[in-house]
Design an enzyme around this catalytic site. Structure first.
Site, mmCIF file in Angstrom:
data_model
loop_
_atom_site.group_PDB
_atom_site.id
_atom_site.type_symbol
_atom_site.label_atom_id
_atom_site.label_comp_id
_atom_site.label_asym_id
_atom_site.label_seq_id
_atom_site.Cartn_x
_atom_site.Cartn_y
_atom_site.Cartn_z
ATOM 1 N N HIS A 230 -3.605 19.417 -24.379
ATOM 2 C CA HIS A 230 -3.051 20.258 -23.315
ATOM 3 C C HIS A 230 -3.311 21.705 -23.697
ATOM 4 C CE1 HIS A 230 -0.348 21.066 -19.869
ATOM 5 N NE2 HIS A 230 -0.122 22.188 -20.538
ATOM 6 N N CYS A 231 -4.065 22.408 -22.862
ATOM 7 C CA CYS A 231 -4.489 23.775 -23.177
ATOM 8 C C CYS A 231 -3.606 24.781 -22.446
ATOM 9 C CB CYS A 231 -5.956 23.977 -22.786
ATOM 10 S SG CYS A 231 -6.568 25.628 -23.187
#
Length: 356
Positions: free
Chosen positions: A155-156
């Site tokens: 998850h960026c």
């Protein structure tokens, strides 16, 4: 009702906070556009030819960077299809049975006809309690999105999105074009940055824009080059970031190269077969995200040895045969240079034709 209302407000505040990194990047990019186009090219460059070339090249990099960044942010992550979700009856049964072997027996029955070949490190069926589904291979639950994401990489926060099967190509192109954008900006700004320190520029506000533009471009170039290089290595090995830290476990045990098919096929799995679309932020990845071809390195010790290049079948506790190279019809051309596993016994086929 009060706890529910406060929880809703908390989630709304969190959603707003998650957009702060994206807003920060957007502000930096907008300022860099103003600093480069207006202050550097138009105000500081005296040579018309240099000015035109720099403006044209800069806008190509800028458009490709913005396009890839937009696609990475707003492409929704893909979730497991309905066949992996438990039915209503199975959900009720899961709630009644005890956790442990009884639950695993039920999950093995449910997963028997699913293209699921990976296990937990203890050898159990991978099951998500939150989503109430059998996890497809390479699928993981994201605590931020609160969903199971197909081929989840990470998850960026800089894109406020999960990077997975649906947008991993866009994320790679975003890294590539942002790196090219920063390198080009730093390279064309360098001579004017040197003039700043040698007092070769007129004393205007452009001086400070040129200085900070070079520092920002150089700083981002260093960080982006290491990140982009790492993800290129992951693509060459056909691994996700999660799989690089913890090798996927199959029935025969953990195998860090279980999904690797060789450099060329690994590359095509992300970018597709048509090279003309490789550098464009359009979806061309192969497969459906739920099942992937594998190349098992360590064969099951209980299975007899097979000749090199042939596919072997591994059996689970229910004596259900699973091919060592699971893939769906949409992915079969990835392994077109290898034999496909037989759907029936060769001896039966010979008897059918009267052959000895």
């Amino acid at each position: 009702m009060a706890p529910s209302g406060s929880g809703s407000v908390k989630r709304s505040c969190q959603r707003v906070l998650y957009w702060i990194p994206v807003l920060f990047i957007s502000i930096i990019v907008c300022w860099s556009y103003y600093a480069y186009v207006i202050q550097l090219c138009i105000e500081s460059m005296g040579n018309i030819g240099e000015k035109v070339v720099c403006l044209l090249a800069y806008h190509v990099f800028f458009i490709m960077f913005a396009w890839a960044y937009w696609k990475t942010i707003f492409t929704k992550p893909m979730n497991p299809s309905k066949e992996f979700h438990l039915s209503y009856a199975d959900k009720e049964l899961m709630e009644r049975v005890d956790r442990g072997e009884s639950q695993q027996e039920l999950l093995r029955r449910i997963a028997k006809d699913l293209p699921v070949y990976t296990r937990t490190m203890s050898g159990a069926i991978r099951y998500c309690d939150r989503c109430q589904l059998v996890k497809p291979d390479r699928c993981h639950h994201c605590s931020v999105c609160d969903k199971c994401i197909l081929k989840m990489d990470h998850h960026c926060p800089w894109v406020n999105n999960c990077v997975g099967f649906s947008n991993y190509k866009f994320f790679l192109l975003f890294l590539a074009y942002s790196l090219l954008y920063c390198l080009f900006t730093a390279a064309t700004d360098l001579q004017y940055f040197i003039k700043f320190w040698t007092n070769g520029l007129p004393d205007t506000q452009a001086k400070f824009h040129i200085m900070f533009l070079f520092f920002a471009a150089a700083m981002f170039s260093v960080s982006l080059s290491s990140l982009f290089g790492y993800h290129c290595w992951l693509v060459s090995k056909n691994r996700s970031t999660l799989e690089a830290f913890r090798a996927p476990a199959f029935r025969h045990g953990a195998d860090k190269s279980g999904f690797s098919l060789g450099f060329s096929k690994n590359l095509r799995q992300v970018f597709g077969d048509e090279k003309k679309y490789w550098f464009l932020p359009v979806f061309t990845s192969l497969g459906d995200g739920c099942s992937f071809p594998t190349c098992l390195v360590n064969q099951d010790p209980e299975q007899p040895p097979t000749p090199a290049g042939n596919n072997s079948a591994v059996k689970n506790g229910d004596n259900h045969p699973f091919p060592a190279k699971p893939l769906r019809e949409s992915q079969s051309h990835l392994l077109n240079s290898e034999k496909s596993w037989p759907e029936h016994d060769v001896g039966e086929d010979k008897e059918k034709h009267g052959m000895p």
